[in-house]
Design a protein around this motif. Structure first.
Motif, short mmCIF file in Angstrom:
data_model
loop_
_atom_site.label_atom_id
_atom_site.label_comp_id
_atom_site.label_asym_id
_atom_site.label_seq_id
_atom_site.Cartn_x
_atom_site.Cartn_y
_atom_site.Cartn_z
N ILE A 43 0.84 -1.20 0.00
CA ILE A 43 0.00 0.00 0.00
C ILE A 43 0.86 1.24 0.00
N SER A 44 0.68 2.06 -1.01
CA SER A 44 1.47 3.27 -1.12
C SER A 44 0.69 4.29 -1.92
N PRO A 45 0.55 5.51 -1.39
CA PRO A 45 -0.17 6.53 -2.16
C PRO A 45 0.52 6.84 -3.48
N VAL A 46 1.86 6.66 -3.51
CA VAL A 46 2.59 6.95 -4.75
C VAL A 46 2.20 5.95 -5.84
N SER A 72 8.69 7.62 -9.20
CA SER A 72 7.80 6.76 -8.40
C SER A 72 8.48 5.45 -8.05
N HIS A 130 11.00 5.81 -5.34
CA HIS A 130 10.32 5.91 -4.06
C HIS A 130 9.87 4.54 -3.57
N LEU A 131 9.29 3.74 -4.49
CA LEU A 131 8.77 2.43 -4.09
C LEU A 131 9.90 1.50 -3.64
N LYS A 166 11.04 2.62 -0.30
CA LYS A 166 10.07 2.28 0.73
C LYS A 166 10.13 0.80 1.07
#
Lengths: 320, 98
Positions: free
Chosen positions: A188-191, B80, B83-84, B87
Motif C-alpha cells: 500500500i502506497s499513495p505513490v 515513483s 520511491h517504491l 520504501k
C-alpha cells in the motif's frame, strides 16, 4: 567512413554485451539475478532489432520479451519462494550434479540446432532476394501500408490466427494448474496508487495509438496488446480489484474476442471468397483494423490473466 | 555543420556524462539508498538533456512532442519507482549507510 566505423564498434559492443548477459543469466545460481539479467538481455535484444532495421520486432521484443515475460518470471519466482509451493517444487526437481544427462541433453540439442541454422545460413544462394519483392508488389492489395502488418494480418493471417490460439491455450494451461492463489495484501502506497491512476489512461491511449499506427508504420496488435497487458499488471500490482459482482462472462468474452473474430472472418472469407482469410482488397484495411482491435483486447486481457496465474474464478466466489 | 548541430552534440555529451556518473554511482555507492539517488539523477537529468539535444535535430513538432512525452513518462515512472524501491527497503529494515 568514421560514422560506419563508430557504428561497427557499437554493434560489436552490443553483440558482446548480449552474449555476456546471456551467459551470466544462464550461469548464475541466484534465480532473481537470472531473471533481472534476462530482462536486461531482452532490452539489449530490442536494441539489436533496431540496429537490424526491424523496429516492429524491436517493439515486440521490448514489450513482450523484456517487459511482460520479465513480470511473469518475477511473479513465478515469488510463488516459487513462498513456503507452500516452494518446497513441493524443490522436491520434484532433480539435482543436475547427480544426473549429468540433464545438462548434456540440452547441450547436445542446442549444438545440433546451431549446426542446422549455420548450415542453412551458409547454403543460402547469394542471388536469393528473400520475399521482400513479392510483399512490396502485393502491398497495394493488402489494405495497409506497413509491410509487416500486411504479412501478419493479410498474407499470412493464418499464422496470426494460430498465434492467438497458442496464447489462449497457454492461458488454459495456466488455469488448469489450479485456482489463483490467495492475493497477498498489496504493497500500500499513495505513490503507487497515484501512479497507476495517472498511467492507466496513458497506457490505453498508447495502445490505441500503436494499434492505429500499425497500418502504415511499426506497431500492431501484439505490441498494443502487450501495452494493455502491462496496464493490467500495474493495476493488479497496486492492489486494484474488480467489483465482486462483475460477471466472469464479460472477461471470457474479452479473452475469446480476438480468436473468435479471426475464426469468424476466416469462415466468412472461406464461404464468400473461397479462400481462408482472403479479404477483398477494397475492404481489407477496415477488416484488418477490426481484427486487430479484437486481437489487442484479447492479448491484453490474456497477458494480465497470465500474470494473475491460476484460475481466477472459484465455485462460490466472484472474481477475487 | 551548423550551430544547431554543435549545440546538439554538446547537449548529448552532457547527457551522456550524467549517465556515466549515474552508472558509476550505481556501481560504487555503498548502499541501496545512495545508489537510487545516483540512478535517478542519470535518468531524469541525463535523459532530459539528451532529449533536448535530439529535439534540435527534428523537423516536425509531432516528433518533438513525442520525445517530450517520453521524457515526462520516464520522469514520472523513475521518481515513483525510486520511491517504491526505497520504501520497500525501509520496510525490510535495510539501514542507510553511515
Amino acid at each position: 567512413m568514421e560514422i560506419s566505423l563508430l557504428s561497427t564498434i557499437f554493434d560489436v559492443l552490443l553483440g558482446l554485451s548480449l552474449l555476456g548477459l546471456a551467459w551470466s543469466a544462464l550461469a548464475t545460481t541466484d534465480l532473481f539475478k537470472a531473471v533481472l539479467l534476462f530482462i536486461a538481455f531482452g532490452l539489449l535484444m530490442a536494441l539489436v532489432w533496431v540496429r537490424l532495421n526491424a523496429p516492429d520486432v524491436a517493439l515486440a521484443e521490448a514489450a513482450i520479451g523484456a517487459g511482460i515475460t520479465g513480470a511473469l518470471m518475477l511473479s513465478a519466482l515469488a510463488r516459487l519462494n513462498s513456503p507452500h509451493t516452494g518446497r513441493a517444487i524443490a522436491s520434484h526437481t532433480t539435482d543436475p550434479e547427480k544426473d549429468p544427462s540433464i545438462q548434456w541433453w540440452p547441450f547436445i540439442s542446442l549444438v545440433l540446432v546451431f549446426i542446422g541454422l549455420a548450415y542453412s545460413v551458409f547454403t543460402f544462394s547469394p542471388a536469393f532476394m528473400g520475399l521482400q519483392p513479392d510483399v512490396y508488389s502485393q502491398l497495394v492489395n493488402s489494405g495497409v501500408e506497413n509491410p509487416v502488418t500486411a504479412v501478419l494480418l493479410n498474407f499470412r493471417g493464418y499464422d496470426t490466427l494460430l498465434e492467438m490460439l497458442v496464447l489462449f491455450v497457454a492461458l488454459l494451461g495456466v488455469w488448469s494448474l489450479g485456482e489463483n492463489p490467495a492475493v497477498k495484501t498489496p504493497f500500500i502506497s499513495p505513490v503507487l496508487d497515484t501512479l497507476s491512476r495517472l498511467l492507466t489512461p496513458v497506457f490505453i491511449l498508447v495502445a490505441a495509438y500503436i494499434l492505429w499506427v500499425g497500418a502504415h508504420a511499426p506497431g500492431g496488435a501484439f505490441q498494443a496488446g502487450s501495452i494493455l497487458g502491462a496496464a493490467g499488471i500495474l493495476l493488479l500490482l497496486s492492489g486494484w480489484q474488480l467489483r465482486k459482482d462483475t460477471s466472469s462472462l464479460f472477461f471470457r468474452v474479452l479473452l475469446l474476442a480476438g480468436p473468435l473474430a479471426f475464426v469468424a472472418l476466416a469462415a466468412i472469407t472461406l464461404l464468400i471468397q473461397g479462400q481462408l482469410l482472403e479479404y477483398p482488397p477494397a475492404q481489407a484495411g477496415l477488416l484488418i483494423l477490426i481484427l486487430e482491435t479484437f486481437a489487442t483486447l484479447s492479448i491484453g486481457v490474456t497477458l494480465a490473466a497470465l500474470f494473475l496465474g491460476g484460475f481466477p474464478w472459484s465455485k462460490n466466489r466472484a472474481l477475487k | 555543420m551548423t550551430i544547431i548541430d554543435y549545440l546538439s552534440i554538446i547537449l548529448i555529451i552532457i547527457g551522456a556524462f550524467f549517465f556515466l556518473a549515474g552508472t558509476l554511482g550505481l556501481l560504487r555507492f555503498p548502499d541501496i539508498y545512495t545508489r537510487l539517488h545516483a540512478l535517478t539523477k542519470a535518468d531524469n537529468l541525463g535523459l532530459g538533456i539528451t532529449i533536448i539535444g535530439l529535439m534540435l535535430q527534428l523537423e516536425s513538432i509531432m516528433a518533438v512532442g513525442k520525445l517530450l512525452l517520453i521524457w515526462l513518462l520516464v520522469l514520472l515512472s523513475g521518481a515513483s519507482v525510486a520511491h517504491l524501491i526505497a520504501k520497500g527497503a525501509v520496510q525490510r529494515k535495510i539501514r542507510p549507510w553511515k
